[in-house]
Design a protein around this motif. Structure first.
Motif, short mmCIF file in Angstrom:
data_model
loop_
_atom_site.label_atom_id
_atom_site.label_comp_id
_atom_site.label_asym_id
_atom_site.label_seq_id
_atom_site.Cartn_x
_atom_site.Cartn_y
_atom_site.Cartn_z
N LEU A 263 39.10 40.79 51.67
CA LEU A 263 38.37 39.62 51.19
C LEU A 263 37.05 40.03 50.53
CD1 LEU A 263 38.74 37.07 54.16
CD2 LEU A 263 39.92 37.02 51.94
N ALA A 264 36.59 41.25 50.83
CA ALA A 264 35.32 41.72 50.27
C ALA A 264 35.48 42.34 48.88
CB ALA A 264 34.68 42.73 51.20
N ALA A 265 36.68 42.34 48.34
CA ALA A 265 36.92 42.94 47.02
C ALA A 265 36.09 42.23 45.95
CB ALA A 265 38.40 42.87 46.67
N GLU A 266 35.49 43.00 45.06
CA GLU A 266 34.64 42.45 44.01
C GLU A 266 35.22 42.65 42.61
OE1 GLU A 266 32.07 40.60 44.37
OE2 GLU A 266 31.95 40.76 46.56
N ALA A 267 36.22 43.53 42.47
CA ALA A 267 36.78 43.79 41.14
C ALA A 267 37.44 42.52 40.60
CB ALA A 267 37.79 44.92 41.22
N ALA A 268 37.19 42.25 39.33
CA ALA A 268 37.74 41.04 38.71
C ALA A 268 39.22 41.25 38.41
CB ALA A 268 37.00 40.72 37.43
N ALA A 269 40.00 40.18 38.63
CA ALA A 269 41.41 40.20 38.26
C ALA A 269 41.53 39.80 36.79
CB ALA A 269 42.19 39.23 39.13
N MET A 270 42.03 40.68 35.97
CA MET A 270 42.11 40.43 34.54
C MET A 270 43.30 39.50 34.26
SD MET A 270 39.50 42.18 33.95
CE MET A 270 39.45 42.08 32.17
N THR A 271 43.04 38.23 34.40
CA THR A 271 44.09 37.23 34.23
C THR A 271 43.58 36.05 33.43
OG1 THR A 271 45.54 35.70 35.43
CG2 THR A 271 43.44 36.21 36.45
N ARG A 272 44.50 35.35 32.82
CA ARG A 272 44.16 34.15 32.07
C ARG A 272 44.46 32.88 32.87
NH1 ARG A 272 46.45 35.52 25.95
NH2 ARG A 272 45.14 37.38 25.60
N MET A 273 44.82 33.05 34.12
CA MET A 273 45.10 31.88 34.94
C MET A 273 43.83 31.05 35.10
SD MET A 273 47.71 33.16 37.96
CE MET A 273 46.75 34.56 38.48
N PRO A 274 43.90 29.74 34.89
CA PRO A 274 42.69 28.90 34.99
C PRO A 274 42.19 28.83 36.42
CG PRO A 274 44.63 27.53 34.74
CD PRO A 274 45.09 28.93 34.55
#
Length: 509
Positions: A337-348
């Motif tokens: 839950l502490a992950a900070e990396a952004a998920a490269m997705t186009r999901m709104p």
């Protein structure tokens, strides 16, 4: 010289008269002896009795004593008691220190219950209207007191069930006159319910995930309108069925809880109750194929999408931010839950979606339907899949420590025992519940319980953490069976936790 005469005087009392006796003795050896006595005037006595002319009898009766009446406690001498305790304090502490260092009773636990030698069925619960629609029991949960059991009705086979009316039912097993075919509470739901979970401390609050992708929270104590919150079909909501929901304490307020939901749309979302009956998204994660190692990627993403479908979730009992996901591709994933990396997705999404995956484990031969973290070991977890195998993993290595084939059909659920470190249960597509005791065998079940006579699948099961002898399982026939476990599955053996550590060490090497 004058000698006294041979006279002496005796006095004694007889009754009310006093007598004086004078004795005279002659100085001669042979002579006359005379005795005289006198008596004082006697005391006159008289007895008189009287009797009343009239007499009467009367009866009285006190009120009936209350059965639970308790006599008042006697007052104790506070100062003397305090003085005594101060006097013996040092001696008691010295003896206690001796006792706790002793290993004479290692592994001994007091058992006040009668030993149960067999596994038996206590209750068979069902809701006939749901069975009439051909609905399955898709999820079950015990409330925080361990007395109420809830079940969700939906469908897990092929077909579009998004518009099918469904139900959430609860039974209070401690209530007298329990009717197994009449739930205590029934809530109608407009879409198939795929999973549910009772609140950890509020005995009447239940969260549920729907086939439509919505997450709802009900208060079963409200008979008129039990719905508390819902996500609604907003852009934040899931777009695929929700297959598991959990309650998690808020980071800053441990007494307040959020709802976590996972779905085959690849999203893991955290919700918090807000105003106007709406669940507000507070944090979100997304799983994408591009973020997984190439060696673990699916050959063909499902439905041509790039998301990794999530089917199950389990949180560590030792690290509140650590969790394991089960996926459609068969890969268990270690996440944070502490992950900070952004998920490269186009999901709104109204909040930034993060990439939670930290480690990928070697896969099953098909989708993973259930995962369960050990309550007694920080590194161990189980996974169950459509290949009929249970994998025992360590968080520290990709390969499973051991693998057990419990069925030639799907395995839909696996759960560690809350009281036996080496025991877990699994629900199979062959209609039975398997109980495994790793202390006895690491390759075959200890007991196989037949849940459905026609071999219909068992979809879900849950141990009761309060009444630890109870295990509930739901099946495709729309029934929930409550099993009473034998003592062998509820009493922890000596040094069993150490045996679990040793099992990990031996198999890992």
């Amino acid at each position: 010289m004058h000698r006294p005469s041979g006279r002496h005087c005796d006095q004694y009392k007889n009754g009310g008269a006093c007598f004086t006796r004078l004795n005279f003795r002659s100085r001669r050896r042979v002579g006359l002896r005379s005795r005289k006595s006198c008596q004082t005037a006697s005391i006159a006595t008289a007895e008189v009795s009287t009797q009343a002319r009239r007499h009467a009898d009367a009866q009285v009766q006190t009120e009936t004593l209350e059965p639970g009446a308790v006599a008042p406690m006697s007052r104790h001498d506070g100062p003397r008691l305090a003085a005594f305790l101060r006097k013996v304090e040092a001696m008691v502490i010295r003896e206690l220190n001796k006792n706790w260092q002793s290993h004479a009773f290692d592994g001994f636990e007091v058992n006040w219950t009668e030993p149960q030698q067999t596994v038996s069925c206590l209750h068979t619960l069902c809701y006939p209207p749901a069975q009439g629609q051909g609905l399955h029991v898709t999820g079950i949960s015990w409330n925080s007191t361990g007395s109420v059991l809830a079940c969700a009705y939906g469908r897990l086979d092929d077909g579009d069930w998004s518009t099918l009316k469904s139900y959430v039912c609860t039974w209070n097993l401690d209530r007298r006159g329990l009717n197994p075919q009449q739930p205590s509470v029934v809530v109608e739901v407009p879409s198939a319910v795929m999973c549910l979970a009772f609140h950890p401390t509020q005995p009447s609050h239940i969260a549920g995930g729907l086939y439509s992708g919505e997450v709802l929270v009900w208060d079963m104590s409200r008979s008129e309108d039990p719905l508390l919150w819902r996500t609604g079909l907003t852009e934040d909501a899931h777009t695929d069925p929700v297959y598991q929901v959990l309650w998690l304490p808020e980071p800053q307020h441990s007494h307040r809880f959020q709802v976590l939901s996972v779905s085959t749309d690849g999203k893991v979302l955290l919700w918090q109750g807000g105003g106007a009956g709406q669940l507000q998204l507070t944090k979100g994660f997304a799983l994408l194929m591009q973020q997984l190692p190439r060696s673990t990627r699916l050959k063909k993403p499902p439905r041509g999408e790039t998301e990794v479908g999530v089917t199950a979730v389990a949180f560590s009992s030792f690290d509140s931010s650590l969790f394991v996901l089960g996926t459609e591709g068969g890969f268990p994933l270690k996440c944070s839950l502490a992950a900070e990396a952004a998920a490269m997705t186009r999901m709104p999404s109204s909040v930034p979606l993060r990439a939670p995956v930290q480690f990928t484990f070697s896969p099953h031969g098909g989708p993973v339907y259930s995962v369960s973290c050990s309550p007694f070991h920080r590194n161990l977890f189980l996974s169950a899949g459509t290949d009929g195998h249970i994998h025992l993993y360590s968080m520290l290595q990709a390969q499973p420590l051991t693998s057990l084939q419990l069925s030639h059909k799907y395995l839909f659920a696996v759960r560690w025992s809350p009281v036996r470190p080496l025991v877990f249960a699994a629900a199979s597509g062959g209609g039975d519940v398997q109980l495994v005791d790793l202390q006895k065998s690491s390759q075959k079940p200890t007991v196989s319980i037949t849940q459905t006579q026609d071999g219909s699948p068992v979809y879900c099961l849950e141990f009761n953490s309060q009444q630890t002898q109870l295990l509930a399982a739901g099946d495709a026939k729309g029934m929930v069976k409550v099993w009473q476990l034998s003592t062998a599955f509820t009493e922890q053996g000596p040094r069993e936790t150490e045996d679990l550590d040793q099992l990990e060490a031996q198999v890992a090497t």
